[in-house]
Design a protein around this motif. Structure first.
Motif, PDB file in Angstrom:
ATOM      1  N   LEU A 161     -64.415   5.708 -86.152  1.00 58.41           N
ATOM      2  CA  LEU A 161     -64.412   4.895 -87.014  1.00 58.41           C
ATOM      3  C   LEU A 161     -63.215   3.415 -87.255  1.00 58.41           C
ATOM      4  N   PRO A 162     -62.740   2.596 -87.493  1.00 60.56           N
ATOM      5  CA  PRO A 162     -62.863   1.329 -86.818  1.00 60.56           C
ATOM      6  C   PRO A 162     -61.146   2.187 -86.469  1.00 60.56           C
ATOM      7  N   PRO A 163     -59.908   1.676 -85.527  1.00 62.27           N
ATOM      8  CA  PRO A 163     -58.694   1.752 -84.659  1.00 62.27           C
ATOM      9  C   PRO A 163     -57.974   1.895 -85.704  1.00 62.27           C
ATOM     10  N   PRO A 164     -57.078   3.011 -86.224  1.00 60.97           N
ATOM     11  CA  PRO A 164     -56.190   3.063 -87.206  1.00 60.97           C
ATOM     12  C   PRO A 164     -55.607   1.397 -86.968  1.00 60.97           C
ATOM     13  N   SER A 165     -54.728   0.568 -86.378  1.00 61.66           N
ATOM     14  CA  SER A 165     -54.140  -0.274 -85.847  1.00 61.66           C
ATOM     15  C   SER A 165     -54.918  -1.569 -85.287  1.00 61.66           C
ATOM     16  N   ALA A 166     -54.164  -3.125 -86.066  1.00 56.33           N
ATOM     17  CA  ALA A 166     -55.767  -4.322 -85.638  1.00 56.33           C
ATOM     18  C   ALA A 166     -54.805  -4.591 -83.933  1.00 56.33           C
ATOM     19  N   ALA A 167     -53.450  -3.802 -83.296  1.00 57.42           N
ATOM     20  CA  ALA A 167     -53.386  -4.209 -82.753  1.00 57.42           C
ATOM     21  C   ALA A 167     -54.524  -3.615 -81.258  1.00 57.42           C
ATOM     22  N   PRO A 168     -54.645  -4.565 -80.663  1.00 53.96           N
ATOM     23  CA  PRO A 168     -55.295  -4.311 -79.002  1.00 53.96           C
ATOM     24  C   PRO A 168     -54.528  -2.942 -78.429  1.00 53.96           C
ATOM     25  N   LEU A 169     -55.594  -2.241 -77.474  1.00 53.14           N
ATOM     26  CA  LEU A 169     -55.681  -1.318 -77.029  1.00 53.14           C
ATOM     27  C   LEU A 169     -54.133  -1.989 -75.645  1.00 53.14           C
ATOM     28  N   ASP A 170     -53.256  -0.843 -75.463  1.00 45.44           N
ATOM     29  CA  ASP A 170     -52.249  -0.847 -74.637  1.00 45.44           C
ATOM     30  C   ASP A 170     -52.618   0.196 -74.022  1.00 45.44           C
ATOM     31  N   PHE A 171     -51.359  -0.193 -72.564  1.00 45.69           N
ATOM     32  CA  PHE A 171     -51.549   1.159 -71.495  1.00 45.69           C
ATOM     33  C   PHE A 171     -51.003   1.886 -71.763  1.00 45.69           C
ATOM     34  N   ASP A 172     -50.463   2.015 -73.111  1.00 43.51           N
ATOM     35  CA  ASP A 172     -49.272   3.463 -72.861  1.00 43.51           C
ATOM     36  C   ASP A 172     -50.344   4.352 -73.941  1.00 43.51           C
ATOM     37  N   THR A 173     -50.960   3.719 -74.912  1.00 44.24           N
ATOM     38  CA  THR A 173     -51.807   4.179 -75.458  1.00 44.24           C
ATOM     39  C   THR A 173     -53.141   4.720 -75.098  1.00 44.24           C
ATOM     40  N   ALA A 174     -53.396   4.230 -74.275  1.00 48.20           N
ATOM     41  CA  ALA A 174     -55.057   3.935 -73.017  1.00 48.20           C
ATOM     42  C   ALA A 174     -54.181   5.188 -72.166  1.00 48.20           C
ATOM     43  N   GLU A 175     -53.711   5.488 -71.773  1.00 43.84           N
ATOM     44  CA  GLU A 175     -53.079   6.368 -70.907  1.00 43.84           C
ATOM     45  C   GLU A 175     -53.028   7.917 -71.736  1.00 43.84           C
ATOM     46  N   ALA A 176     -52.294   8.370 -73.057  1.00 42.85           N
ATOM     47  CA  ALA A 176     -52.267   8.856 -73.525  1.00 42.85           C
ATOM     48  C   ALA A 176     -53.311   9.714 -74.693  1.00 42.85           C
ATOM     49  N   ILE A 177     -54.414   8.398 -74.645  1.00 47.68           N
ATOM     50  CA  ILE A 177     -55.596   9.449 -74.900  1.00 47.68           C
ATOM     51  C   ILE A 177     -55.939   9.703 -73.988  1.00 47.68           C
ATOM     52  N   LEU A 178     -56.342   9.029 -72.904  1.00 48.82           N
ATOM     53  CA  LEU A 178     -57.284   9.454 -71.259  1.00 48.82           C
ATOM     54  C   LEU A 178     -56.237  11.156 -71.677  1.00 48.82           C
ATOM     55  N   ALA A 179     -55.628  11.718 -71.724  1.00 45.54           N
ATOM     56  CA  ALA A 179     -54.592  12.388 -71.039  1.00 45.54           C
ATOM     57  C   ALA A 179     -55.401  14.041 -71.853  1.00 45.54           C
ATOM     58  N   LEU A 180     -55.346  12.857 -73.492  1.00 43.80           N
ATOM     59  CA  LEU A 180     -55.579  14.194 -74.925  1.00 43.80           C
ATOM     60  C   LEU A 180     -56.844  14.397 -74.675  1.00 43.80           C
ATOM     61  N   SER A 181     -57.791  13.054 -74.035  1.00 44.78           N
ATOM     62  CA  SER A 181     -59.089  13.691 -74.018  1.00 44.78           C
ATOM     63  C   SER A 181     -59.774  14.560 -72.704  1.00 44.78           C
ATOM     64  N   GLU A 182     -59.156  14.477 -71.841  1.00 45.31           N
ATOM     65  CA  GLU A 182     -58.696  15.707 -70.934  1.00 45.31           C
ATOM     66  C   GLU A 182     -58.546  17.038 -71.215  1.00 45.31           C
ATOM     67  N   ARG A 183     -57.273  17.127 -72.167  1.00 46.73           N
ATOM     68  CA  ARG A 183     -57.173  18.729 -72.983  1.00 46.73           C
ATOM     69  C   ARG A 183     -57.473  18.755 -73.932  1.00 46.73           C
ATOM     70  N   TRP A 184     -58.653  17.896 -74.373  1.00 44.78           N
ATOM     71  CA  TRP A 184     -59.905  18.402 -75.132  1.00 44.78           C
ATOM     72  C   TRP A 184     -61.566  18.217 -74.927  1.00 44.78           C
ATOM     73  N   ALA A 185     -60.940  18.055 -73.527  1.00 52.50           N
ATOM     74  CA  ALA A 185     -62.618  17.580 -73.166  1.00 52.50           C
ATOM     75  C   ALA A 185     -63.592  17.382 -73.905  1.00 52.50           C
ATOM     76  N   ALA A 186     -62.850  16.054 -74.025  1.00 54.06           N
ATOM     77  CA  ALA A 186     -63.660  14.952 -74.664  1.00 54.06           C
ATOM     78  C   ALA A 186     -64.407  13.900 -74.000  1.00 54.06           C
ATOM     79  N   PRO A 187     -65.476  13.559 -74.067  1.00 56.16           N
ATOM     80  CA  PRO A 187     -65.424  13.220 -73.211  1.00 56.16           C
ATOM     81  C   PRO A 187     -65.851  11.608 -73.693  1.00 56.16           C
TER      82      PRO A 187
END
Length: 290
Positions: free
Chosen positions: A84-110
């Motif tokens: 789906l399209p991103p939930p926000s029109a704002a570009p991805l920032d470092f805080d969000t990127a790092e949070a997604i990476l951490a969650l992708s590791e917990r979820w095993a979501a490559p």
């Protein structure tokens, strides 16, 4: 749909607006209580965590699966996994990127990690090269780590403002980054020594007059070289060493203004138009990444 009776109070849906399709058979609940309807087959296909833990739906109104994740993070990550399209029109920032990476590791979501990797070398991330280096090495992204390391050459890594990020690095990657900055400084210093055969020509910086051959104390060039060493220690990129700003250095002016003391000579000892291009050529041969 029938109109609401006059005077009634509209209630806010507990579902996230991007994830409220009744056909989706799994409901996830964030820490704030926001609900997300997501097809179970998508969760199982895109994450190892849900493939192993998600129970099959047993009724039309499936009991929400509680997650220890905030709604904003779930919205970003689930949007990626569901295409789906991103939930926000704002570009991805470092805080969000790092949070997604951490969650992708917990979820095993490559797939979620791959989306972050696609965006991580955009201008907003390159503007913070040290933080980008931290993210890249922790994620195991070699190419991105090399790009980030090159970007850190504009920074003085020993400045206290960088200590928190440096502490987040594994020792091996920290030493590699510090070593890159140190190698550039030391390699250039070796090339600028009058006895070097790989850098600035010895004749140009020997302190010996090219016209009459009179030899003089070479302390002016040594002081200039020490200034370059100090500048490289602060900013290993070296642009401040070869830029026009060097013409204001006391050490540089002393070299360019030095004249031969030989009787009737008075020729310039250090030729600026010869030495500066040679310094630039030395800079071009320095290592530029880990």
């Amino acid at each position: 749909m029938a109109a609401e009776p006059s005077g009634s109070t509209a209630t806010t849906s507990p579902y996230h607006p991007l994830f409220n399709d009744p056909a989706a058979d799994t409901v996830l609940r964030s820490t704030e209580g926001t609900l997300f309807r997501v097809p179970a087959f998508v969760l199982r296909r895109t994450t190892g965590y849900f493939a192993a833990t998600l129970p099959p739906p047993t009724a039309a109104d499936t009991e929400p699966v509680p997650l220890d994740e905030p709604a904003s993070l779930l919205a970003h990550t689930l949007s990626i996994l569901c295409g789906l399209p991103p939930p926000s029109a704002a570009p991805l920032d470092f805080d969000t990127a790092e949070a997604i990476l951490a969650l992708s590791e917990r979820w095993a979501a490559p797939g979620a990690a791959a989306r972050v990797r696609d965006a991580i070398t955009g201008p907003a991330f390159l503007a913070e090269p040290l933080r980008l280096y931290v993210v890249a090495v922790r994620a195991g992204w070699t190419d991105e780590a090399h790009i980030a390391a090159r970007g850190t050459l504009v920074l003085s890594l020993y400045d206290e403002v960088h200590h928190e990020l440096l502490r987040r690095l594994p020792a091996r990657d920290l030493m590699a980054l510090l070593g890159l900055h140190r190698r550039r400084r030391d390699a250039l210093d070796r090339m600028l020594r009058s006895e070097s055969t790989e850098g600035v020509s010895a004749a140009a910086v020997s302190g010996c007059c090219g016209a009459c051959g009179l030899s003089a104390d070479n302390h002016l060039w040594k002081e200039y070289r020490a200034r370059i060493f100090a500048e490289m220690d602060i900013r290993a990129l070296g642009d401040t060493v070869i830029g026009s700003g060097t013409d204001e250095w006391r050490e540089a002016l002393a070299c360019w203004n030095a004249k031969c003391a030989g009787a009737g000579c008075g020729k310039t000892i250090y030729d600026r138009d010869t030495i500066l291009p040679e310094i630039k050529a030395c800079m071009d041969r320095l290592p530029d990444t880990v």
